[in-house]
Design a protein around this motif. Sequence first.
Motif, PDB file in Angstrom:
ATOM      1  N   GLU A   7       0.830  -1.204   0.000  1.00 15.59           N
ATOM      2  CA  GLU A   7       0.000   0.000   0.000  1.00 15.59           C
ATOM      3  C   GLU A   7       0.866   1.256   0.000  1.00 15.59           C
ATOM      4  O   GLU A   7       0.557   2.238  -0.696  1.00 15.59           O
ATOM      5  CB  GLU A   7      -0.926  -0.024   1.208  1.00 15.59           C
ATOM      6  N   ILE A   8       1.955   1.234   0.804  1.00 15.87           N
ATOM      7  CA  ILE A   8       2.862   2.402   0.822  1.00 15.87           C
ATOM      8  C   ILE A   8       3.533   2.588  -0.534  1.00 15.87           C
ATOM      9  O   ILE A   8       3.628   3.715  -1.065  1.00 15.87           O
ATOM     10  CB  ILE A   8       3.915   2.236   1.935  1.00 15.87           C
ATOM     11  N   SER A   9       3.985   1.478  -1.108  1.00 10.01           N
ATOM     12  CA  SER A   9       4.631   1.566  -2.426  1.00 10.01           C
ATOM     13  C   SER A   9       3.645   2.069  -3.473  1.00 10.01           C
ATOM     14  O   SER A   9       4.007   2.872  -4.364  1.00 10.01           O
ATOM     15  CB  SER A   9       5.173   0.197  -2.829  1.00 10.01           C
ATOM     16  N   GLU A  10       2.401   1.617  -3.385  1.00 12.00           N
ATOM     17  CA  GLU A  10       1.380   2.080  -4.337  1.00 12.00           C
ATOM     18  C   GLU A  10       1.135   3.569  -4.165  1.00 12.00           C
ATOM     19  O   GLU A  10       0.994   4.318  -5.154  1.00 12.00           O
ATOM     20  CB  GLU A  10       0.095   1.289  -4.116  1.00 12.00           C
ATOM     21  N   PHE A  11       1.129   4.013  -2.910  1.00 14.78           N
ATOM     22  CA  PHE A  11       0.935   5.446  -2.663  1.00 14.78           C
ATOM     23  C   PHE A  11       2.110   6.261  -3.207  1.00 14.78           C
ATOM     24  O   PHE A  11       1.923   7.317  -3.816  1.00 14.78           O
ATOM     25  CB  PHE A  11       0.786   5.677  -1.161  1.00 14.78           C
ATOM     26  N   ILE A  12       3.331   5.758  -2.994  1.00 20.47           N
ATOM     27  CA  ILE A  12       4.511   6.478  -3.502  1.00 20.47           C
ATOM     28  C   ILE A  12       4.499   6.531  -5.018  1.00 20.47           C
ATOM     29  O   ILE A  12       4.798   7.577  -5.638  1.00 20.47           O
ATOM     30  CB  ILE A  12       5.793   5.801  -2.977  1.00 20.47           C
ATOM     31  N   ALA A  13       4.156   5.412  -5.637  1.00 21.80           N
ATOM     32  CA  ALA A  13       4.114   5.385  -7.104  1.00 21.80           C
ATOM     33  C   ALA A  13       3.078   6.361  -7.636  1.00 21.80           C
ATOM     34  O   ALA A  13       3.314   7.086  -8.616  1.00 21.80           O
ATOM     35  CB  ALA A  13       3.814   3.961  -7.579  1.00 21.80           C
ATOM     36  N   GLU A  14       1.922   6.399  -6.989  1.00 22.50           N
ATOM     37  CA  GLU A  14       0.866   7.321  -7.437  1.00 22.50           C
ATOM     38  C   GLU A  14       1.290   8.764  -7.208  1.00 22.50           C
ATOM     39  O   GLU A  14       1.061   9.643  -8.065  1.00 22.50           O
ATOM     40  CB  GLU A  14      -0.431   7.014  -6.696  1.00 22.50           C
ATOM     41  N   GLU A  15       1.897   9.037  -6.072  1.00 24.41           N
ATOM     42  CA  GLU A  15       2.352  10.402  -5.781  1.00 24.41           C
ATOM     43  C   GLU A  15       3.430  10.834  -6.775  1.00 24.41           C
ATOM     44  O   GLU A  15       3.432  11.981  -7.258  1.00 24.41           O
ATOM     45  CB  GLU A  15       2.877  10.441  -4.353  1.00 24.41           C
ATOM     46  N   LEU A  16       4.317   9.913  -7.106  1.00 23.78           N
ATOM     47  CA  LEU A  16       5.370  10.220  -8.066  1.00 23.78           C
ATOM     48  C   LEU A  16       4.793  10.455  -9.463  1.00 23.78           C
ATOM     49  O   LEU A  16       5.208  11.378 -10.170  1.00 23.78           O
ATOM     50  CB  LEU A  16       6.383   9.071  -8.097  1.00 23.78           C
ATOM     51  N   ALA A  17       3.810   9.640  -9.842  1.00 18.99           N
ATOM     52  CA  ALA A  17       3.164   9.822 -11.147  1.00 18.99           C
ATOM     53  C   ALA A  17       2.446  11.154 -11.214  1.00 18.99           C
ATOM     54  O   ALA A  17       2.509  11.869 -12.234  1.00 18.99           O
ATOM     55  CB  ALA A  17       2.190   8.668 -11.412  1.00 18.99           C
ATOM     56  N   ASN A  18       1.759  11.551 -10.152  1.00 13.67           N
ATOM     57  CA  ASN A  18       1.052  12.847 -10.147  1.00 13.67           C
ATOM     58  C   ASN A  18       2.031  14.009 -10.196  1.00 13.67           C
ATOM     59  O   ASN A  18       1.774  15.029 -10.846  1.00 13.67           O
ATOM     60  CB  ASN A  18       0.178  12.945  -8.901  1.00 13.67           C
TER      61      ASN A  18
END
Length: 477
Positions: A48-59
């Motif tokens: 979940e943390i990695s998914e959040f980081i990936a999404e934050e990085l993509a945004n």
Amino acid sequence: MSTNRDKRISLLKYWTTRYVATLCVGLLVVAAISVAWLQHTMLQNRLEISEFIAEELANRIAGTQEPSLESPSIDKNTLKKRNRFLESERPPAIYITDVRGRVLSANQPAAVEGKQSFSKSLLQEEHDVLIFPTDDASDSRIWMIKKPIEVEDVIFGWVVMLQPESELTNSQEEYRLLAILIVTLGLLGWAAIYILSRRLSKPISQVAEAAKQVQKGNYNIRLPDHMKEQEVYDLVHSFKEMAQKLQQLEALRAELLAGVTHELKTPVTSISGLLQAVKDGIVTGEEAKEFVDVSLKETAKMQKMINDLLEFNSFAANALPVSAEKHEVNELIRDIVHQWKIGQELEHLHVRLSLLEKERVIYTDSIRLQQIMINLLNNAHHALDAEGTIAIELSDQENGRLEIAVKDSGTGIPQAEQELVFERFYRGDNKKFKVRGLGLGLPFSKLLARALGGDLILKESSPAGTTFVIQLPLADS
């Protein structure tokens, strides 16, 4: 020859070792379950943390894009900052790709060399978190987290994170804390069972040591009085009461043995003296004949005492048979009382018999019941001085039992002696000087009553008189 099976271990060692073994097995099971649960929980949380980081990085990357550009532009320091944000020993490999899956940048130079592109079909999978297919034969799976870089619903590229499952579930701190917790629980559990076992084993050991002292004949034992555990308290106090009772019985046994010896020695001495006088010619004629008659009477009394002793021992060893038959209660008791009255001198005594209003049937041994009745009637007769009343009262109870009460108007049995009247060889202070015997009448009668399916009890005794009750089952109830 002793074997290992004959060896005994202390209660403290027995419970401590077995509890520790059980505790260790239990804690190992708990530790295994906890490790599995921790791994599952850490995997889910870190994904979940990695998914959040990936999404934050993509945004963040999408916020710097122009709609006309085909590929995302990348700040070189952005990926390095994510390494510090993850704070892991081996941070995941983070890739920035274009829309076709070609790797444009990565957080680690080696990651770019190892991976040039991603399959477009893999990037377009419905789920953003999935297991990355690999040809590596290692047991650890690799998880893939992907997020699209979108600007006004137009995908310009992807943020892809790859990390082995072993790294996601690896947390030395949690495992260290779990190990400390398990070891602490084990030590506390061992300490608790050791203290409790020692608390329980100590009074039991004291009771065992006291039992050895009692076995040696020493009844003056000392045991602790204050225990919080009810069962241990009952054990210790029951043993102390038993030791006191044994001490009393031992003293009583010595006294009764002396009494029995005296009762048998007296007629023997009397017979010996009388017969010696006849033999030496000290008495002749009618006087010699009288001495012989007295000797025969004394011999008969001694023979009766010996027969009572032998009969009591035989019955106590279940060697005396009981033959039960059906009898009508009123008729049977009437005959027993009549036969007893014939052989007694009852000039100043009144015997009152109260029968049942309705005849009932009893299944019993008439001879054994007669023995009980005659013994009680003789005792009642001896309890009266010059005159008095003996009452025999019959009653049928609601519980289907017959009660035969034998009452006398004598002086009664002292309170201190009432609990001992059914003890073998016991004779009260008043009776031992008035009537010869071995003190087996009442104990023998009680054994007979129980053999007939009933009981013999001392119902009451006071200066106004004494009442014994025979309880027997009725056959027609």
